[in-house]
Each structure stands twice: as C-alpha cells, then as structure tokens.
Design a protein around this motif. Structure first.
Motif, PDB file in Angstrom:
ATOM      1  N   GLN A 110      22.864  23.897   9.250  1.00  0.00           N
ATOM      2  CA  GLN A 110      23.568  23.028   8.298  1.00  0.00           C
ATOM      3  C   GLN A 110      24.515  22.056   8.987  1.00  0.00           C
ATOM      4  O   GLN A 110      24.985  21.099   8.388  1.00  0.00           O
ATOM      5  N   THR A 111      24.822  22.342  10.252  1.00  0.00           N
ATOM      6  CA  THR A 111      25.741  21.482  11.002  1.00  0.00           C
ATOM      7  C   THR A 111      25.185  21.318  12.417  1.00  0.00           C
ATOM      8  O   THR A 111      24.282  22.063  12.825  1.00  0.00           O
ATOM      9  N   LEU A 112      25.780  20.387  13.159  1.00  0.00           N
ATOM     10  CA  LEU A 112      25.348  20.217  14.550  1.00  0.00           C
ATOM     11  C   LEU A 112      25.655  21.475  15.360  1.00  0.00           C
ATOM     12  O   LEU A 112      24.888  21.849  16.253  1.00  0.00           O
ATOM     13  N   ASP A 134      25.583  24.500  14.236  1.00  0.00           N
ATOM     14  CA  ASP A 134      24.496  25.451  13.896  1.00  0.00           C
ATOM     15  C   ASP A 134      23.239  25.109  14.685  1.00  0.00           C
ATOM     16  O   ASP A 134      22.529  26.000  15.166  1.00  0.00           O
ATOM     17  N   ASP A 145      29.519  10.744  14.149  1.00  0.00           N
ATOM     18  CA  ASP A 145      29.641   9.853  12.989  1.00  0.00           C
ATOM     19  C   ASP A 145      29.340   8.404  13.377  1.00  0.00           C
ATOM     20  O   ASP A 145      29.575   7.480  12.594  1.00  0.00           O
ATOM     21  N   LEU A 184      20.958  15.360  10.707  1.00  0.00           N
ATOM     22  CA  LEU A 184      22.374  15.743  10.608  1.00  0.00           C
ATOM     23  C   LEU A 184      23.303  14.613  11.044  1.00  0.00           C
ATOM     24  O   LEU A 184      24.363  14.416  10.455  1.00  0.00           O
TER      25      LEU A 184
END
Ligand code: URA
Length: 306
Positions: free
Chosen positions: A120-122, A124, A152, A229
């Motif tokens: 779900q995230t970098l 992860d 970002d 992501l």
C-alpha cells in the motif's frame, strides 16, 4: 517535436546544456583509460564466474528441504536439469543474459504480482521486494537498490539495474552514469528534490550483464506497482531495456526515443518519454544531442501539464 534548434531560446538552452555537461562533452566527460577499463571488465567477469561456480556448488550441496535461494528454479518441475539462469547457456556469450522464459517463472511472476499488489506504500513495496525469494540476483547483489529522490516528484526516471557503485551504496544512479543523469536533469531544472529515480530491477546483475527476460518478467509487477504508488505526472525511461520492458516493445531505443507513448496504471495514462541511457551517452557522446532533444520534450510537456 523539437528536432533542431529553432530559436534563440533553444540555442541558449542548448548552450546551458553543454555547459552543464562539461566543456569537453564532444569528446567525453572524463579521460578514459581504455586499458584499465578492459582489465576491470575482465576482473569482473572472472569474479562473476567464481560467484556462479560457488552458487552452483551450493545448490548442488543443498539438501532437498533446504531453500535454494531462488524459487525460480525450486518451483520448476525440471529444476534438477536446468542450469542456473545466471550461468551461460549453450551458445550464449558470457555476460549476456539467457533469452528464454523458464517454465518455473510463471508461478514466480504470479507470486510477485500478489506481493506487489498488496503493497500500500513505498515502504511496503520495498519490504515486499526484500522478502521476495523469486529472483536469484538477490544472492549475488550486496544491496536492494529501491529508489531515490522525491516520491511526490512530478517526473519519475526509470533505468535498467544498479551497477557496481549503486550496489555498494544502495542508491540508484550514483556512479558516472548517475552523475551524468544529474546533469541532464539539472539542464531542465529537475533534480532529486523534485523528481524520483528508480530502475526496473532492484538488484545488480553479476558483471553488469543485461537482465534476462525471466528476471525482467518476474520483477515487472514490482516496477508497475512502484509507478502506481509514485503516480508521477511524467515518466522518463532511460535506455532500451527499461523502454522495451515498460512499453512492451521489441523496437530498439533509437526508434523508441523521442516519441511520446503512455504507460497505464490504475486506468490512468501517464505520458512516457524514452531516451538514451546516460551510460550509453558516456560511451557515445555524439548522441548527447539526441538526448537533449528528448529532454526538451520532457520540459515542454511538463510545462503544459502544470
Ligand atoms: N544504470 C542504471 O540503469 N541504473 C543505475 O542505477 C545505474 C546505472
């Protein structure tokens, strides 16, 4: 498309680009000792041979219940008779990747897909790669080289695989090619604080050989999720391996470069520019002009999206 310098503005930017690349860019960025270069390559090939021989001894000595480190071979029903993917195959030059898809790869790719999709995230995703046992490159690499820069950021640059310096430092594009990439980015007002950099493979292939089709296929779900992501405004593929893999194309980089294509994630089409790999530009400085045209395209597209 900007194929030539057509205005004073382009000319000024071109001069700025040459300035950023160093005044000797028509020759090369640094003097190169070709003798030392070929000796270094010979040393690297010899140590890759030793590492392969040791890995193959380890596999031969491993008991059936012992993990072999690579589920690529352990999941293949024919794994006993198959040579290691890192060992030269029949008719294959040393240093070249084997060009076949191992029958065991399909299930490894499926594992990769599931692990990547769950991230779900970098953080992860990095963890998923760290625990992924499908790719034997992990055994010979020192580091997992995940990404660098600003997640970002508006632009995501994607290269092939870490080299020796990147493997040592655990950061993508920090060697000579990386220094050139930094200069290329600076020329269009990008840097690691406003862009993100990664590779299609997080582990260095031994001897810097080209990643095999199997290695690219099994790691593809991870780079796909990585793009999803980060979700950049623009993608820049550095070199033929990244461009062919991510555009699912067999065309060479000379045909792919300079043309806008799209890469689709979560139903969103991200504009993608392929350009020449900075390592290639170091060897072939005359092509820096073509890379400059591609970068102007990136700068113009970014302006139009802001
Ligand atoms: N070449 C690449 O493709 N990636 C790196 O990180 C370094 C060199």
């Amino acid at each position: 498309m900007l194929n030539t310098v057509t205005s004073a503005h382009d000319l000024a930017a071109l001069i700025e680009w040459y300035g950023a690349m160093g005044a000797d860019c028509a020759l090369d960025d640094l003097p190169q000792d070709r003798f030392e270069e070929s000796q270094r390559q010979a040393r690297e090939r010899a140590s890759a041979r030793t590492a392969r021989a040791a890995a193959s001894d380890n596999r031969a000595n491993a008991s059936p219940s012992q993990p072999v480190g690579s589920t690529l071979t352990s999941k293949s029903s024919s794994n006993q008779s198959r040579p290691s993917l890192n060992a030269p195959q029949h008719g294959q030059q040393e240093g070249q990747a084997p060009a076949f898809l191992n029958p065991g790869s399909a299930s490894v790719v499926e594992d990769a897909r599931q692990m990547a999709a769950q991230a779900q995230t970098l953080a992860d995703l990095r963890q998923a790669l760290a625990t992924f046992e499908g790719c034997s490159l992990k055994l010979s690499a020192k580091s997992l080289v995940f990404g660098d820069g600003n997640p970002d950021g508006e632009v995501m640059f994607i290269g092939e695989a870490p080299g020796r310096d990147e493997d040592l430092q655990g950061i993508p594009f920090v060697g000579r090619a990386g220094q050139l990439l930094d200069k290329m980015m600076t020329a269009i007002k990008l840097d690691r604080s406003n862009s993100y950099i990664t590779n299609i493979l997080p582990w260095r292939p031994p001897g810097n050989r080209k990643p095999s089709i199997d290695e690219q296929a099994m790691l593809q779900p991870f780079i796909h999720r990585h793009i999803e992501l980060v979700n950049p405004k623009l993608l820049v593929f550095l070199g033929g391996t990244a461009a062919q893999q991510l555009l699912d194309s067999k065309e060479g980089i000379m045909r792919l470069r300079g043309r806008w294509r799209t890469y689709t994630v979560s139903g969103r089409e991200i504009p993608a520019m392929s350009t020449l790999h900075p390592a290639f530009l170091l060897r072939t400085p005359a092509q820096k002009r073509a890379a400059w045209q591609d970068l102007l395209e990136v700068a113009a597209k970014l302006d139009s999206l802001r």
